[in-house]
Write a protein that holds these residues in place. Structure first.
Motif, PDB file in Angstrom:
ATOM      1  N   THR A 191       0.819  -1.202   0.000  1.00 19.41           N
ATOM      2  CA  THR A 191       0.000   0.000   0.000  1.00 19.41           C
ATOM      3  C   THR A 191       0.858   1.258   0.000  1.00 19.41           C
ATOM      4  O   THR A 191       2.083   1.188   0.135  1.00 19.41           O
ATOM      5  N   THR A 192       0.192   2.394  -0.175  1.00 11.98           N
ATOM      6  CA  THR A 192       0.856   3.694  -0.100  1.00 11.98           C
ATOM      7  C   THR A 192       0.182   4.541   0.966  1.00 11.98           C
ATOM      8  O   THR A 192      -1.004   4.388   1.255  1.00 11.98           O
ATOM      9  N   ALA A 193       0.963   5.448   1.540  1.00 10.96           N
ATOM     10  CA  ALA A 193       0.450   6.369   2.556  1.00 10.96           C
ATOM     11  C   ALA A 193       1.473   7.480   2.737  1.00 10.96           C
ATOM     12  O   ALA A 193       2.592   7.411   2.207  1.00 10.96           O
ATOM     13  N   SER A 194       1.106   8.511   3.475  1.00  7.43           N
ATOM     14  CA  SER A 194       2.084   9.505   3.908  1.00  7.43           C
ATOM     15  C   SER A 194       3.017   8.834   4.909  1.00  7.43           C
ATOM     16  O   SER A 194       2.596   7.926   5.650  1.00  7.43           O
ATOM     17  N   GLN A 195       4.255   9.274   4.974  1.00  4.99           N
ATOM     18  CA  GLN A 195       5.219   8.611   5.858  1.00  4.99           C
ATOM     19  C   GLN A 195       4.759   8.608   7.310  1.00  4.99           C
ATOM     20  O   GLN A 195       5.018   7.640   8.035  1.00  4.99           O
ATOM     21  N   ARG A 196       4.053   9.666   7.736  1.00  3.20           N
ATOM     22  CA  ARG A 196       3.601   9.716   9.133  1.00  3.20           C
ATOM     23  C   ARG A 196       2.590   8.615   9.456  1.00  3.20           C
ATOM     24  O   ARG A 196       2.342   8.318  10.629  1.00  3.20           O
ATOM     25  N   ASN A 197       2.009   7.990   8.421  1.00  2.00           N
ATOM     26  CA  ASN A 197       0.995   6.949   8.641  1.00  2.00           C
ATOM     27  C   ASN A 197       1.499   5.543   8.312  1.00  2.00           C
ATOM     28  O   ASN A 197       0.706   4.590   8.294  1.00  2.00           O
ATOM     29  N   PHE A 198       2.814   5.411   8.074  1.00  2.00           N
ATOM     30  CA  PHE A 198       3.372   4.092   7.753  1.00  2.00           C
ATOM     31  C   PHE A 198       3.091   3.077   8.856  1.00  2.00           C
ATOM     32  O   PHE A 198       2.677   1.939   8.590  1.00  2.00           O
ATOM     33  N   ASP A 199       3.335   3.453  10.107  1.00  2.56           N
ATOM     34  CA  ASP A 199       3.153   2.515  11.214  1.00  2.56           C
ATOM     35  C   ASP A 199       1.692   2.096  11.350  1.00  2.56           C
ATOM     36  O   ASP A 199       1.392   0.937  11.655  1.00  2.56           O
ATOM     37  N   LEU A 200       0.795   3.041  11.109  1.00  2.00           N
ATOM     38  CA  LEU A 200      -0.636   2.733  11.204  1.00  2.00           C
ATOM     39  C   LEU A 200      -1.020   1.655  10.206  1.00  2.00           C
ATOM     40  O   LEU A 200      -1.619   0.641  10.584  1.00  2.00           O
ATOM     41  N   PHE A 210       4.693   2.254   0.973  1.00  2.00           N
ATOM     42  CA  PHE A 210       5.561   3.232   0.339  1.00  2.00           C
ATOM     43  C   PHE A 210       4.874   4.595   0.301  1.00  2.00           C
ATOM     44  O   PHE A 210       3.651   4.689   0.386  1.00  2.00           O
ATOM     45  N   ASP A 211       5.676   5.636   0.164  1.00  2.00           N
ATOM     46  CA  ASP A 211       5.175   7.003   0.109  1.00  2.00           C
ATOM     47  C   ASP A 211       4.676   7.294  -1.309  1.00  2.00           C
ATOM     48  O   ASP A 211       5.441   7.212  -2.269  1.00  2.00           O
ATOM     49  N   TYR A 212       3.404   7.644  -1.428  1.00  2.00           N
ATOM     50  CA  TYR A 212       2.851   7.899  -2.767  1.00  2.00           C
ATOM     51  C   TYR A 212       3.445   9.154  -3.412  1.00  2.00           C
ATOM     52  O   TYR A 212       3.307   9.352  -4.623  1.00  2.00           O
ATOM     53  N   ASN A 213       4.118   9.999  -2.626  1.00  4.86           N
ATOM     54  CA  ASN A 213       4.768  11.191  -3.172  1.00  4.86           C
ATOM     55  C   ASN A 213       6.174  10.908  -3.717  1.00  4.86           C
ATOM     56  O   ASN A 213       6.783  11.769  -4.353  1.00  4.86           O
ATOM     57  N   ASP A 214       6.690   9.715  -3.443  1.00  3.49           N
ATOM     58  CA  ASP A 214       8.014   9.332  -3.928  1.00  3.49           C
ATOM     59  C   ASP A 214       7.953   9.184  -5.455  1.00  3.49           C
ATOM     60  O   ASP A 214       7.139   8.424  -5.974  1.00  3.49           O
TER      61      ASP A 214
END
Length: 357
Positions: A191-200, A210-214
């Protein structure tokens, strides 16, 4: 069995009603009549979705209808053909807001077909938590498991454990439930998410995030899954989201479901079967937007959801499905327009706004 009532139900309630000029306001409104297969619920908590404010802002909302989709409360009255749930039980569900005068979650009472509610097991979820398991939860279930959408293996059955499923926007409300349900069904979830939500999203069962902004996100997703992704669910459906979701599909092709209409301009791939899912069709009732667009009833969509909802109490009881993180917004029904504005401004991330009624 005869209709049963928990207490004297009034004829008039307070509800957030759609008015002319693309606005909503708390006003007095008739309590919906209970038909033979319905239940009437005294709402305790209601949750907010982007669709709630978008219906009003875009002019799709029907004047005189009740706003809101997601609710939790107690059964106060049942129709003559209803054996379950019973009066007094804690139930939760989803209705189509801003469309009908006799349906909508943002009121003192909500009416729904009994088979489109689910009983919240004692000692599990609060009303605030249960209210988060409406529009987003149903959408994820329909997108992943309905035979005409992705058609994945549906819990409690399990896939092989070797197949990857891609979910775009894993920390969104729909995405959080998508990650949980796909993992529960035995798939490896990427999945993708903002880095602050990786752990969630990892805590919900994602095997890789992974970060969708990458700028290299597509390359990284394909590498992590060994370029084997055949199924993808786009829980965001912006142009960028649709493009990324199509690009991560394996070279052999696959299937992709969006939550908004397909943008044909974002990819030239013809080997990816793309469509979008609209959860309102699961309610078994035809509807017409104020803009004039009409949707017929889709009985097979309702039947799929009725069968899925029968499994939900046990999944919740066993802790296999977690509700969304709650952001309790004070002020009850009257505060909802303020919550709409807050969400419209893009301030909501990885939480569900919930109001107590």
């Amino acid at each position: 069995m005869p209709s049963t009532t928990m207490h004297e139900v009034p004829k008039i309630m307070k509800a957030l009603v759609v008015l002319s000029g693309n606005r909503v306001e708390v006003t007095e409104h008739p309590v919906p009549e209970v038909r033979e297969g319905d239940i009437l619920v005294k709402t305790v908590a209601v949750a907010q979705n982007p669709t709630d404010w978008k219906f009003v802002d875009t002019g799709r909302a029907n004047i005189g209808s009740v706003s809101g989709c997601d609710w939790s409360g107690f059964v106060v009255k049942t129709g003559t053909n209803v054996t379950s749930p019973r009066v007094g039980q804690h139930v939760a569900g989803f209705v189509m807001g801003s469309t009908f005068a006799d349906s909508g979650a943002y009121g003192d009472y909500v009416r729904t077909p009994a088979e489109l509610s689910w009983v919240v097991p004692d000692g599990t979820l609060s009303h605030e938590e249960a209210a988060t398991m409406g529009c987003a939860f149903w959408t994820a279930a329909q997108a992943l498991f309905h035979p005409t959408r992705l058609g994945l293996v549906e819990p409690p059955a399990k896939a092989s454990g070797e197949e990857w499923v891609y979910i775009h926007g894993g920390s969104s409300s729909v995405g959080q439930f998508g990650v949980q349900l796909a993992a529960l069904a035995g798939y490896k979830v990427i999945t993708t998410a903002s880095q602050r939500n990786f752990d969630l999203v990892a805590s919900l069962g994602a095997s890789a995030v992974f970060d969708y902004n990458d700028p290299d996100v597509v390359k990284k997703v394909k590498a992590a899954a060994g370029d084997s992704i055949q199924f993808a669910f786009d829980a965001v459906s912006s142009a960028d989201a649709q493009a990324i979701s199509a690009a991560v599909i394996a070279l052999t092709g696959g299937k992709l479901i969006h939550v908004l209409p397909v943008n044909t301009a974002v990819t030239s791939r013809t080997d990816v079967e793309r469509s979008y899912t609209l959860i309102y069709t699961s309610l078994g009732r035809e509807f017409t937007y104020a803009t004039g667009q009409h949707w017929p009833a889709v009985p097979e969509d309702k039947e799929h959801m009725v069968q899925f909802l029968k499994k939900v109490p046990q999944l919740v009881k066993e802790g296999k499905i977690k509700p969304l993180p709650v952001k309790l917004w004070e002020g009850g029904l009257a505060a909802i327009p303020e919550g709409f504005k807050y969400m419209k401004e893009g301030k909501v991330s990885a939480v569900k706004i919930v109001y107590r009624v």
